[in-house]
Design a protein around this motif. Structure first.
Motif, PDB file in Angstrom:
ATOM      1  N   ARG A 114      -1.955 -44.588 -12.742  1.00  0.00           N
ATOM      2  CA  ARG A 114      -3.141 -44.593 -11.886  1.00  0.00           C
ATOM      3  C   ARG A 114      -4.288 -45.365 -12.526  1.00  0.00           C
ATOM      4  O   ARG A 114      -4.968 -46.143 -11.865  1.00  0.00           O
ATOM      5  CB  ARG A 114      -3.565 -43.142 -11.586  1.00  0.00           C
ATOM      6  N   LEU A 115      -4.497 -45.167 -13.807  1.00  0.00           N
ATOM      7  CA  LEU A 115      -5.568 -45.889 -14.496  1.00  0.00           C
ATOM      8  C   LEU A 115      -5.274 -47.387 -14.553  1.00  0.00           C
ATOM      9  O   LEU A 115      -6.176 -48.209 -14.361  1.00  0.00           O
ATOM     10  CB  LEU A 115      -5.791 -45.317 -15.892  1.00  0.00           C
ATOM     11  N   CYS A 116      -4.032 -47.745 -14.793  1.00  0.00           N
ATOM     12  CA  CYS A 116      -3.677 -49.171 -14.825  1.00  0.00           C
ATOM     13  C   CYS A 116      -3.884 -49.811 -13.456  1.00  0.00           C
ATOM     14  O   CYS A 116      -4.403 -50.928 -13.368  1.00  0.00           O
ATOM     15  CB  CYS A 116      -2.241 -49.354 -15.300  1.00  0.00           C
ATOM     16  N   THR A 117      -3.510 -49.116 -12.383  1.00  0.00           N
ATOM     17  CA  THR A 117      -3.708 -49.698 -11.056  1.00  0.00           C
ATOM     18  C   THR A 117      -5.183 -49.733 -10.662  1.00  0.00           C
ATOM     19  O   THR A 117      -5.579 -50.546  -9.838  1.00  0.00           O
ATOM     20  CB  THR A 117      -2.907 -48.942  -9.970  1.00  0.00           C
ATOM     21  N   PRO A 121      -5.514 -55.968 -11.797  1.00  0.00           N
ATOM     22  CA  PRO A 121      -5.094 -56.484 -10.491  1.00  0.00           C
ATOM     23  C   PRO A 121      -3.709 -55.909 -10.151  1.00  0.00           C
ATOM     24  O   PRO A 121      -2.882 -55.672 -11.035  1.00  0.00           O
ATOM     25  CB  PRO A 121      -5.029 -57.998 -10.710  1.00  0.00           C
ATOM     26  N   THR A 122      -3.470 -55.695  -8.887  1.00  0.00           N
ATOM     27  CA  THR A 122      -2.250 -55.025  -8.432  1.00  0.00           C
ATOM     28  C   THR A 122      -0.978 -55.636  -9.014  1.00  0.00           C
ATOM     29  O   THR A 122      -0.112 -54.915  -9.515  1.00  0.00           O
ATOM     30  CB  THR A 122      -2.187 -55.045  -6.888  1.00  0.00           C
ATOM     31  N   GLU A 123      -0.871 -56.958  -8.958  1.00  0.00           N
ATOM     32  CA  GLU A 123       0.377 -57.589  -9.432  1.00  0.00           C
ATOM     33  C   GLU A 123       0.576 -57.394 -10.932  1.00  0.00           C
ATOM     34  O   GLU A 123       1.713 -57.259 -11.402  1.00  0.00           O
ATOM     35  CB  GLU A 123       0.417 -59.080  -9.068  1.00  0.00           C
ATOM     36  N   ARG A 124      -0.498 -57.335 -11.708  1.00  0.00           N
ATOM     37  CA  ARG A 124      -0.359 -57.125 -13.157  1.00  0.00           C
ATOM     38  C   ARG A 124      -0.004 -55.668 -13.458  1.00  0.00           C
ATOM     39  O   ARG A 124       0.805 -55.386 -14.326  1.00  0.00           O
ATOM     40  CB  ARG A 124      -1.621 -57.564 -13.881  1.00  0.00           C
TER      41      ARG A 124
END
Length: 171
Positions: A114-117, A121-124
């Motif tokens: 969740r934190l990464c999203t 950016p979504t693709e990363r």
């Protein structure tokens, strides 16, 4: 609800012209002034301030901070104002047993994802094996994850290994 957000920076700046042993009075002054003029106060990373008072070798005023926090906590309670101290595993001396406290459990894989999203950016974010990142560093806090994501957000070659390497280098 509004209010004030304090970090160690405010305490450092307020202590600039004070005696090095006057940290307790500086903390009292900053908290009193901030609490007086705000509906709520959140103090982040307070363990970095508290550890100086409770644990610094040669400090002749060990734990005086506790005596300064008791009236501040009472002031907040009497005024019905939330006063929150965020720490990393260190109880706030003087008030820990006197006020409600909560512990945030260690983050799970879903929390990392969740934190990464949120910060990439979504693709990363979708390119990352978050389970592998969690296995490598299972005890990261939100700030560490956010800072890593922010540092790598423009890296077009970002993948799990690059993310882990950044953690290895910077955490």
């Amino acid at each position: 609800i509004g209010g004030a957000y304090l970090t160690t920076q405010q305490f450092i700046e307020a202590s600039r012209d004070s005696h090095p042993l006057a940290l307790d009075e500086t903390v009292y002054s900053v908290l009193h002034k901030t609490l007086s003029s705000n509906v709520a106060v959140l103090v982040d990373d307070f363990h970095l301030v508290a550890i100086v008072s409770c644990c610094a070798q040669g400090n002749p005023r060990l734990n005086l901070l506790a005596a300064t926090l008791v009236p501040i906590a009472q002031m907040a309670r009497d005024a019905g104002k939330p006063l929150v101290f965020a720490t990393e595993g260190i109880p706030v001396p003087g008030i820990y047993e006197r006020v409600p406290h909560a512990q945030i459990p260690p983050f799970e894989v879903a929390d990392y994802a969740r934190l990464c999203t949120t910060y990439l950016p979504t693709e990363r974010a979708q390119a990352l094996d978050v389970r592998k990142i969690h296995r490598f560093a299972p005890n990261l806090n939100a700030r560490q994850l956010r800072n890593t994501c922010n540092a790598l957000r423009d890296d077009l070659q970002l993948d799990t290994d690059r993310f882990i390497e950044y953690l290895r280098e910077h955490q």
